[in-house]
Design a protein around this motif. Structure first.
Motif, PDB file in Angstrom:
ATOM      1  N   UNK A   1      11.159  -8.646 -26.264  1.00  0.00           N
ATOM      2  CA  UNK A   1      12.293  -9.454 -25.828  1.00  0.00           C
ATOM      3  C   UNK A   1      13.476  -8.577 -25.428  1.00  0.00           C
ATOM      4  N   UNK A   2      13.874  -7.639 -26.285  1.00  0.00           N
ATOM      5  CA  UNK A   2      15.073  -6.845 -25.990  1.00  0.00           C
ATOM      6  C   UNK A   2      14.870  -5.962 -24.760  1.00  0.00           C
ATOM      7  N   UNK A   3      13.694  -5.352 -24.634  1.00  0.00           N
ATOM      8  CA  UNK A   3      13.440  -4.502 -23.472  1.00  0.00           C
ATOM      9  C   UNK A   3      13.166  -5.329 -22.226  1.00  0.00           C
ATOM     10  N   UNK A   4      12.470  -6.453 -22.378  1.00  0.00           N
ATOM     11  CA  UNK A   4      12.200  -7.301 -21.224  1.00  0.00           C
ATOM     12  C   UNK A   4      13.478  -7.799 -20.579  1.00  0.00           C
ATOM     13  N   UNK A   5      14.439  -8.204 -21.398  1.00  0.00           N
ATOM     14  CA  UNK A   5      15.726  -8.657 -20.868  1.00  0.00           C
ATOM     15  C   UNK A   5      16.464  -7.499 -20.210  1.00  0.00           C
ATOM     16  N   UNK A   6      16.562  -6.403 -20.915  1.00  0.00           N
ATOM     17  CA  UNK A   6      17.344  -5.263 -20.418  1.00  0.00           C
ATOM     18  C   UNK A   6      16.771  -4.695 -19.116  1.00  0.00           C
ATOM     19  N   UNK A   7      15.454  -4.563 -19.038  1.00  0.00           N
ATOM     20  CA  UNK A   7      14.851  -3.948 -17.869  1.00  0.00           C
ATOM     21  C   UNK A   7      14.848  -4.868 -16.657  1.00  0.00           C
ATOM     22  N   UNK A   8      15.308  -6.106 -16.822  1.00  0.00           N
ATOM     23  CA  UNK A   8      15.374  -7.043 -15.694  1.00  0.00           C
ATOM     24  C   UNK A   8      16.766  -7.144 -15.087  1.00  0.00           C
ATOM     25  N   UNK A   9      17.751  -6.456 -15.655  1.00  0.00           N
ATOM     26  CA  UNK A   9      19.123  -6.593 -15.177  1.00  0.00           C
ATOM     27  C   UNK A   9      19.293  -6.132 -13.731  1.00  0.00           C
ATOM     28  N   UNK A  10      18.478  -5.175 -13.269  1.00  0.00           N
ATOM     29  CA  UNK A  10      18.591  -4.707 -11.888  1.00  0.00           C
ATOM     30  C   UNK A  10      18.360  -5.816 -10.874  1.00  0.00           C
TER      31      UNK A  10
ATOM     32  N   UNK B   1      17.203   0.260 -12.123  1.00  0.00           N
ATOM     33  CA  UNK B   1      18.438  -0.259 -11.544  1.00  0.00           C
ATOM     34  C   UNK B   1      18.346  -0.386 -10.033  1.00  0.00           C
ATOM     35  N   UNK B   2      17.743   0.592  -9.371  1.00  0.00           N
ATOM     36  CA  UNK B   2      17.842   0.672  -7.910  1.00  0.00           C
ATOM     37  C   UNK B   2      16.531   0.437  -7.164  1.00  0.00           C
ATOM     38  N   UNK B   3      15.443   0.178  -7.882  1.00  0.00           N
ATOM     39  CA  UNK B   3      14.206  -0.141  -7.174  1.00  0.00           C
ATOM     40  C   UNK B   3      14.365  -1.383  -6.289  1.00  0.00           C
ATOM     41  N   UNK B   4      15.063  -2.444  -6.743  1.00  0.00           N
ATOM     42  CA  UNK B   4      15.278  -3.573  -5.826  1.00  0.00           C
ATOM     43  C   UNK B   4      16.017  -3.157  -4.553  1.00  0.00           C
ATOM     44  N   UNK B   5      16.996  -2.238  -4.681  1.00  0.00           N
ATOM     45  CA  UNK B   5      17.708  -1.755  -3.508  1.00  0.00           C
ATOM     46  C   UNK B   5      16.815  -0.942  -2.588  1.00  0.00           C
ATOM     47  N   UNK B   6      15.934  -0.115  -3.157  1.00  0.00           N
ATOM     48  CA  UNK B   6      14.990   0.660  -2.353  1.00  0.00           C
ATOM     49  C   UNK B   6      14.045  -0.269  -1.596  1.00  0.00           C
ATOM     50  N   UNK B   7      13.575  -1.300  -2.265  1.00  0.00           N
ATOM     51  CA  UNK B   7      12.697  -2.277  -1.603  1.00  0.00           C
ATOM     52  C   UNK B   7      13.426  -2.955  -0.452  1.00  0.00           C
ATOM     53  N   UNK B   8      14.680  -3.297  -0.659  1.00  0.00           N
ATOM     54  CA  UNK B   8      15.474  -3.949   0.385  1.00  0.00           C
ATOM     55  C   UNK B   8      15.680  -3.027   1.584  1.00  0.00           C
ATOM     56  N   UNK B   9      15.909  -1.734   1.319  1.00  0.00           N
ATOM     57  CA  UNK B   9      16.074  -0.769   2.407  1.00  0.00           C
ATOM     58  C   UNK B   9      14.821  -0.684   3.274  1.00  0.00           C
ATOM     59  N   UNK B  10      13.680  -0.929   2.658  1.00  0.00           N
ATOM     60  CA  UNK B  10      12.407  -0.858   3.384  1.00  0.00           C
ATOM     61  C   UNK B  10      12.085  -2.152   4.116  1.00  0.00           C
ATOM     62  N   UNK B  11      12.987  -3.140   4.034  1.00  0.00           N
ATOM     63  CA  UNK B  11      12.787  -4.399   4.735  1.00  0.00           C
ATOM     64  C   UNK B  11      11.751  -5.307   4.108  1.00  0.00           C
ATOM     65  N   UNK B  12      11.476  -5.115   2.811  1.00  0.00           N
ATOM     66  CA  UNK B  12      10.480  -5.917   2.115  1.00  0.00           C
ATOM     67  C   UNK B  12      11.164  -6.995   1.280  1.00  0.00           C
ATOM     68  N   UNK B  13      10.477  -8.093   0.963  1.00  0.00           N
ATOM     69  CA  UNK B  13      11.101  -9.189   0.200  1.00  0.00           C
ATOM     70  C   UNK B  13      11.395  -8.785  -1.242  1.00  0.00           C
ATOM     71  N   UNK B  14      12.332  -9.513  -1.864  1.00  0.00           N
ATOM     72  CA  UNK B  14      12.744  -9.214  -3.236  1.00  0.00           C
ATOM     73  C   UNK B  14      11.594  -9.342  -4.224  1.00  0.00           C
ATOM     74  N   UNK B  15      10.605 -10.173  -3.886  1.00  0.00           N
ATOM     75  CA  UNK B  15       9.473 -10.346  -4.798  1.00  0.00           C
ATOM     76  C   UNK B  15       8.694  -9.045  -4.988  1.00  0.00           C
ATOM     77  N   UNK B  16       8.720  -8.141  -3.998  1.00  0.00           N
ATOM     78  CA  UNK B  16       8.046  -6.854  -4.143  1.00  0.00           C
ATOM     79  C   UNK B  16       8.688  -6.050  -5.269  1.00  0.00           C
ATOM     80  N   UNK B  17      10.021  -6.121  -5.384  1.00  0.00           N
ATOM     81  CA  UNK B  17      10.716  -5.404  -6.454  1.00  0.00           C
ATOM     82  C   UNK B  17      10.370  -5.985  -7.816  1.00  0.00           C
ATOM     83  N   UNK B  18      10.395  -7.311  -7.939  1.00  0.00           N
ATOM     84  CA  UNK B  18      10.121  -7.915  -9.242  1.00  0.00           C
ATOM     85  C   UNK B  18       8.676  -7.664  -9.670  1.00  0.00           C
ATOM     86  N   UNK B  19       7.743  -7.754  -8.709  1.00  0.00           N
ATOM     87  CA  UNK B  19       6.353  -7.492  -9.066  1.00  0.00           C
ATOM     88  C   UNK B  19       6.116  -6.009  -9.342  1.00  0.00           C
ATOM     89  N   UNK B  20       6.850  -5.135  -8.675  1.00  0.00           N
ATOM     90  CA  UNK B  20       6.734  -3.708  -8.973  1.00  0.00           C
ATOM     91  C   UNK B  20       7.201  -3.416 -10.394  1.00  0.00           C
TER      92      UNK B  20
END
Length: 404
Positions: free
Chosen positions: A23-32, A237-256
């Motif tokens: 629970x504590x890590x799952x919440x924290x690691x999702x803040x990005x 923190x920044x994997x969602x931003x890297x995915x966005x830079x590559x023109x891919x949908x946000x779901x790629x970041x969450x599934x990654x």
């Protein structure tokens, strides 16, 4: 490895600790995943939000030696109960703030402090003190896997919540999840600590800390752990931003992020197995060295969704699987009496690296428009971590003799 977890009582302690960490890590690691929606709603900017999460990385590490020391002195139950409550308050209060300072206070201080106090230092220390020596390595792997499984579960669920009920509702759901873990605290702490072995002298907490900080092996271990924190915080923190830079949908970041968590379940269990068969310093050196190769491969491949998924799977296997061998080395060097405190200090080094990984990533995207220099720094630090673990003082393992 599970043969050492041979009784229901041992499994109950181990799984309760793993559930809390889930629970504590799952919440924290999702803040990005909240960076983009918070920016869109508040207009605070990626740098300001990244700074708040960077403060959270440091706070998460800074609270761990303090929480570990309090737990070593007064027991883990009050620490863990307070941790889950503060984590819930930090998540629930975030939608009500509209400034960078407010985010620093809620996500950077409250949520991070709650998550940190309910994390590795207190949980592994509490479990180790209640388990026989032969069960500790395997148990640390299972506990660590719980945190990774939390990332696997929480990342896609959080993304769906953000899309379905908004980022504010997503954070309120995280607060409810934190409170729902409270019954596990009572299960973990229901039994009394086991008696400490006679060879573990107790000369007090201050002496234990001074002794550790003067030990070359402990300092080298903490230096390698610094790199682990930089690497993890930058990516989470920044994997969602890297995915966005590559023109891919946000779901790629969450599934990654979910794939990282899933594969670290296996990596953590395998790490718990390895520390009972090989010297932990070699396990760590191989893990850190593999990250250099993985980042290099990622930079050479085309940026597709499957590239991210394969990259996540490779990284996930060692993601936080560094925790069992790190805790094992500290236990070998100094015993388990103050394991929570001493592991917490090493985790502080980890999170100083985490602060830099999260913050510098925000500066990199703001000033250069991409994360290229962060990837190069990540590779250099991973190579450094692999090398500094090799001189650590660790006696060769004595393999048990097979029965005739």
């Amino acid at each position: 490895m599970f043969r050492t977890l041979h009784s229901p009582a041992i499994w109950a302690i181990t799984l309760a600790a793993a559930g809390i960490l889930m629970v504590t890590m799952g919440i924290r690691q999702s803040f990005g995943l909240f960076i983009a929606p918070i920016d869109e709603t508040t207009g605070l900017g990626v740098v300001a939000i990244s700074f708040a999460l960077a403060v959270g990385q440091f706070t998460w590490g800074a609270i761990q030696p303090v929480a570990g020391a309090v737990a070593d002195r007064y027991g883990p139950r009050p620490v863990l109960l307070a941790a889950l409550l503060v984590l819930a308050i930090g998540c629930a209060a975030t939608p009500f703030v509209g400034s960078g300072f407010g985010l620093v206070l809620t996500l950077g201080v409250l949520a991070a402090a709650g998550s940190g106090a309910g994390s590795f230092s207190v949980l592994i220390g509490a479990a180790a003190q209640r388990l026989p020596l032969e069960s500790r390595g395997a148990a640390s792997g299972v506990i660590n896997a719980g945190g990774s499984f939390g990332q696997f579960i929480f990342a896609p669920i959080t993304q769906k919540l953000i899309q379905g009920i908004g980022w504010m509702g997503g954070l309120w759901a995280m607060a409810v999840a934190a409170l729902a873990a409270i019954p596990l605290v009572f299960r973990l702490t229901a039994s009394q600590p086991a008696a400490h072995p006679a060879h573990e002298s107790d000369q007090g907490l201050r002496h234990a800390i001074v002794n550790a900080l003067q030990d070359r092996s402990y300092l080298l271990l903490s230096a390698g752990f610094f790199t682990c924190g930089f690497h993890i915080a930058f990516l989470v923190t920044h994997l969602p931003g890297e995915v966005n830079l590559c023109g891919l949908p946000a779901s790629v970041a969450s599934w990654s992020l979910a794939i990282i968590g899933l594969f670290n379940v296996f990596g953590s269990l395998y790490a718990g197995h390895c520390v009972s068969r090989y010297r932990s310093k070699y396990v760590l050196a191989v893990m850190y060295g593999s990250r250099v190769l993985l980042v290099a491969m990622y930079l050479l491949l085309p940026r597709t969704d499957w590239t991210f998924y394969l990259f996540a799977a490779g990284l996930g296997f060692t993601w936080l699987a560094t925790v069992p061998p790190t805790a094992t080395i500290i236990g070998k060097l100094f015993g388990t009496r103050y394991l929570g405190t001493l592991f917490g200090i090493a985790m502080l080094s980890h999170q100083i690296g985490g602060f830099l990984g999260a913050w510098l990533g925000g500066l990199a995207i703001a000033h250069f428009g991409d994360f290229s220099w962060m990837w190069y720094a990540d590779m250099a630090l991973a190579a450094f971590a692999a090398l500094v673990n090799l001189p650590i003082r660790e006696a060769p393992l004595t393999q048990p003799t097979a029965p005739a």
